[in-house]
Scaffold this motif. Structure first.
Motif, PDB file in Angstrom:
ATOM      1  N   ARG A  25       0.875  -1.259  -0.193  1.00 47.98           N
ATOM      2  CA  ARG A  25      -0.022   0.058  -0.028  1.00 47.98           C
ATOM      3  C   ARG A  25       1.020   1.197  -0.071  1.00 47.98           C
ATOM      4  O   ARG A  25       1.779   1.181   0.868  1.00 47.98           O
ATOM      5  N   ALA A  26       0.637   2.038  -0.998  1.00 49.70           N
ATOM      6  CA  ALA A  26       1.447   3.325  -1.174  1.00 49.70           C
ATOM      7  C   ALA A  26       0.589   4.481  -1.052  1.00 49.70           C
ATOM      8  O   ALA A  26      -0.547   4.431  -1.877  1.00 49.70           O
ATOM      9  N   LEU A  27       0.718   5.510  -0.421  1.00 54.38           N
ATOM     10  CA  LEU A  27      -0.017   6.674  -0.096  1.00 54.38           C
ATOM     11  C   LEU A  27       0.960   7.790  -0.390  1.00 54.38           C
ATOM     12  O   LEU A  27       2.019   8.110  -0.116  1.00 54.38           O
ATOM     13  N   ALA A  28       0.209   8.972  -1.072  1.00 52.08           N
ATOM     14  CA  ALA A  28       0.843   9.954  -1.356  1.00 52.08           C
ATOM     15  C   ALA A  28       0.842  11.255  -0.179  1.00 52.08           C
ATOM     16  O   ALA A  28      -0.312  11.261   0.156  1.00 52.08           O
ATOM     17  N   LEU A  29       1.886  11.923  -0.020  1.00 49.48           N
ATOM     18  CA  LEU A  29       1.838  12.982   0.712  1.00 49.48           C
ATOM     19  C   LEU A  29       1.684  14.277  -0.065  1.00 49.48           C
ATOM     20  O   LEU A  29       2.869  14.425  -1.053  1.00 49.48           O
ATOM     21  N   ARG A  30       0.988  15.128  -0.005  1.00 51.18           N
ATOM     22  CA  ARG A  30       0.866  16.337  -0.670  1.00 51.18           C
ATOM     23  C   ARG A  30       1.336  17.594  -0.074  1.00 51.18           C
ATOM     24  O   ARG A  30       1.047  17.670   1.057  1.00 51.18           O
ATOM     25  N   ASP A  31       1.823  18.400  -0.761  1.00 51.22           N
ATOM     26  CA  ASP A  31       1.821  19.871  -0.091  1.00 51.22           C
ATOM     27  C   ASP A  31       0.697  20.769  -0.249  1.00 51.22           C
ATOM     28  O   ASP A  31      -0.327  20.128  -0.593  1.00 51.22           O
ATOM     29  N   THR A  32       0.554  21.788   0.355  1.00 51.49           N
ATOM     30  CA  THR A  32      -0.491  22.804   0.356  1.00 51.49           C
ATOM     31  C   THR A  32      -1.237  23.172  -1.054  1.00 51.49           C
ATOM     32  O   THR A  32      -2.146  23.273  -1.089  1.00 51.49           O
ATOM     33  N   GLU A  33      -0.534  23.215  -2.116  1.00 44.68           N
ATOM     34  CA  GLU A  33      -0.911  22.998  -3.302  1.00 44.68           C
ATOM     35  C   GLU A  33      -1.338  21.927  -3.946  1.00 44.68           C
ATOM     36  O   GLU A  33      -1.895  21.770  -5.070  1.00 44.68           O
ATOM     37  N   GLY A  34      -1.244  20.763  -3.247  1.00 40.68           N
ATOM     38  CA  GLY A  34      -1.800  19.611  -3.897  1.00 40.68           C
ATOM     39  C   GLY A  34      -0.824  18.633  -4.517  1.00 40.68           C
ATOM     40  O   GLY A  34      -1.108  17.468  -5.074  1.00 40.68           O
ATOM     41  N   ARG A  35       0.484  19.314  -4.725  1.00 32.96           N
ATOM     42  CA  ARG A  35       1.457  18.449  -5.392  1.00 32.96           C
ATOM     43  C   ARG A  35       1.949  17.312  -4.589  1.00 32.96           C
ATOM     44  O   ARG A  35       2.201  17.532  -3.401  1.00 32.96           O
ATOM     45  N   ILE A  36       2.264  16.386  -5.151  1.00 34.24           N
ATOM     46  CA  ILE A  36       3.031  15.088  -4.401  1.00 34.24           C
ATOM     47  C   ILE A  36       4.426  15.157  -3.984  1.00 34.24           C
ATOM     48  O   ILE A  36       5.191  15.656  -4.979  1.00 34.24           O
ATOM     49  N   ILE A  37       4.603  15.324  -2.718  1.00 35.05           N
ATOM     50  CA  ILE A  37       6.354  15.617  -2.098  1.00 35.05           C
ATOM     51  C   ILE A  37       6.641  14.360  -1.879  1.00 35.05           C
ATOM     52  O   ILE A  37       8.017  14.316  -1.556  1.00 35.05           O
ATOM     53  N   ARG A  38       6.171  13.158  -1.486  1.00 36.42           N
ATOM     54  CA  ARG A  38       6.634  12.044  -0.960  1.00 36.42           C
ATOM     55  C   ARG A  38       5.522  11.075  -1.000  1.00 36.42           C
ATOM     56  O   ARG A  38       4.381  11.222  -1.057  1.00 36.42           O
ATOM     57  N   TRP A  39       6.112   9.760  -1.151  1.00 38.50           N
ATOM     58  CA  TRP A  39       5.308   8.574  -0.941  1.00 38.50           C
ATOM     59  C   TRP A  39       5.478   7.649   0.252  1.00 38.50           C
ATOM     60  O   TRP A  39       6.685   7.488   0.412  1.00 38.50           O
ATOM     61  N   TYR A  40       4.590   7.364   0.848  1.00 41.63           N
ATOM     62  CA  TYR A  40       4.766   6.523   1.895  1.00 41.63           C
ATOM     63  C   TYR A  40       4.283   5.083   1.696  1.00 41.63           C
ATOM     64  O   TYR A  40       3.232   5.036   1.023  1.00 41.63           O
ATOM     65  N   THR A  41       5.157   4.165   1.470  1.00 41.93           N
ATOM     66  CA  THR A  41       4.911   2.723   1.178  1.00 41.93           C
ATOM     67  C   THR A  41       4.798   1.821   2.094  1.00 41.93           C
ATOM     68  O   THR A  41       6.128   1.727   3.029  1.00 41.93           O
ATOM     69  N   LEU A  42       4.015   1.003   2.319  1.00 36.80           N
ATOM     70  CA  LEU A  42       4.053   0.006   3.459  1.00 36.80           C
ATOM     71  C   LEU A  42       3.936  -1.556   2.819  1.00 36.80           C
ATOM     72  O   LEU A  42       3.103  -1.752   1.991  1.00 36.80           O
ATOM     73  N   PHE A  43       4.733  -2.263   3.146  1.00 35.44           N
ATOM     74  CA  PHE A  43       4.623  -3.804   2.645  1.00 35.44           C
ATOM     75  C   PHE A  43       4.726  -4.736   3.705  1.00 35.44           C
ATOM     76  O   PHE A  43       5.358  -4.731   4.738  1.00 35.44           O
ATOM     77  N   THR A  44       3.375  -5.412   3.746  1.00 38.50           N
ATOM     78  CA  THR A  44       3.068  -6.249   4.802  1.00 38.50           C
ATOM     79  C   THR A  44       3.148  -7.564   4.290  1.00 38.50           C
ATOM     80  O   THR A  44       2.558  -7.957   3.161  1.00 38.50           O
ATOM     81  N   ASP A  45       3.936  -8.453   5.164  1.00 38.71           N
ATOM     82  CA  ASP A  45       4.245  -9.800   4.606  1.00 38.71           C
ATOM     83  C   ASP A  45       2.860 -10.767   4.683  1.00 38.71           C
ATOM     84  O   ASP A  45       2.615 -10.722   5.964  1.00 38.71           O
ATOM     85  N   ILE A  46       2.173 -11.235   3.786  1.00 38.55           N
ATOM     86  CA  ILE A  46       1.114 -12.118   3.964  1.00 38.55           C
ATOM     87  C   ILE A  46       0.979 -13.568   3.482  1.00 38.55           C
ATOM     88  O   ILE A  46       0.163 -14.136   3.220  1.00 38.55           O
ATOM     89  N   ASP A  47       2.358 -13.856   3.334  1.00 39.52           N
ATOM     90  CA  ASP A  47       2.693 -15.218   2.698  1.00 39.52           C
ATOM     91  C   ASP A  47       2.082 -16.389   3.659  1.00 39.52           C
ATOM     92  O   ASP A  47       1.498 -17.119   2.983  1.00 39.52           O
ATOM     93  N   GLU A  48       1.870 -16.204   4.763  1.00 40.21           N
ATOM     94  CA  GLU A  48       1.406 -17.353   5.568  1.00 40.21           C
ATOM     95  C   GLU A  48      -0.096 -17.152   5.591  1.00 40.21           C
ATOM     96  O   GLU A  48      -0.779 -18.412   5.376  1.00 40.21           O
ATOM     97  N   ARG A  49      -0.857 -16.059   5.069  1.00 32.70           N
ATOM     98  CA  ARG A  49      -2.273 -16.012   5.225  1.00 32.70           C
ATOM     99  C   ARG A  49      -2.491 -16.722   4.107  1.00 32.70           C
ATOM    100  O   ARG A  49      -3.194 -17.230   3.689  1.00 32.70           O
TER     101      ARG A  49
END
Length: 185
Positions: free
Chosen positions: A38-62
């Motif tokens: 899951r990757a979420l964009a962080l935006r500045d006050t003008e709505g421009r993307i300044i950073r992406w936060y990405t989370l990798f969750t291991d679901i192999d056992e599931r």
């Protein structure tokens, strides 16, 4: 790990939409494992993307547990279809949910065809006219009370009747009510 340039990642980067997918990722030792990414964009006050936060969750056992469950379900279905008895699953109102292959072969109908036929109509079609009223009454009593029931009746196949012993056993919850609206004959 970096996000692969496929499966909608490029589109997410271009649009800023959240990237949310299950995918296999290869570790440095070459072994693939399933991850929920899951990757979420962080935006500045003008709505421009300044950073992406990405989370990798291991679901192999599931994922392995889900595949084992699917395999168990396939094996159980094969076993039930192999039984030389008619096995059906009804909801609390008597509507057909499942039937084994023996039932389908005997009636000559597909499961979908049998599911659209109302219980009363199915009884009228299949039960011997001399047994119909008694069979309907006992079935209604069993379905309304949740009590196990056993009845004998003739059932039609190709306009010929054969005797059957029907056993209905409801699946009850802790309070003694029919669980999840299902009745298992």
């Amino acid at each position: 790990m970096t996000l692969p340039r496929h499966c909608g990642v490029t589109r997410s980067i271009e649009t800023g939409q959240t990237y949310d997918i299950e995918q296999r990722c290869r570790r440095k030792d070459g072994v693939y494992r399933w991850f929920h990414v899951r990757a979420l964009a962080l935006r500045d006050t003008e709505g421009r993307i300044i950073r992406w936060y990405t989370l990798f969750t291991d679901i192999d056992e599931r994922k392995q547990a889900e595949e084992a469950l699917r395999q168990d379900e396939r094996e159980l279905r094969q076993l039930i279809d192999f039984l030389p008895q008619h096995v059906m699953v009804l909801d609390a109102d008597g509507h057909l949910l499942e039937a084994n292959q023996m039932v389908l072969d005997y009636t000559g109908h597909t499961l979908k065809e049998m599911q659209v036929i109302a219980t009363e109509e199915r009884m009228e079609r299949d039960a011997h006219p001399d047994d119909l009223e008694r069979v309907q009454s006992e079935c209604r009593r069993g379905l309304s009370s949740g009590a196990p029931l056993k009845l004998k009746g003739a059932r039609s196949q190709d306009d010929r009747y054969r005797w059957f012993l029907f056993r209905y056993k409801p699946l009850l919850d802790e309070a003694g009510r029919i669980a999840d609206g299902s009745l298992r004959p």
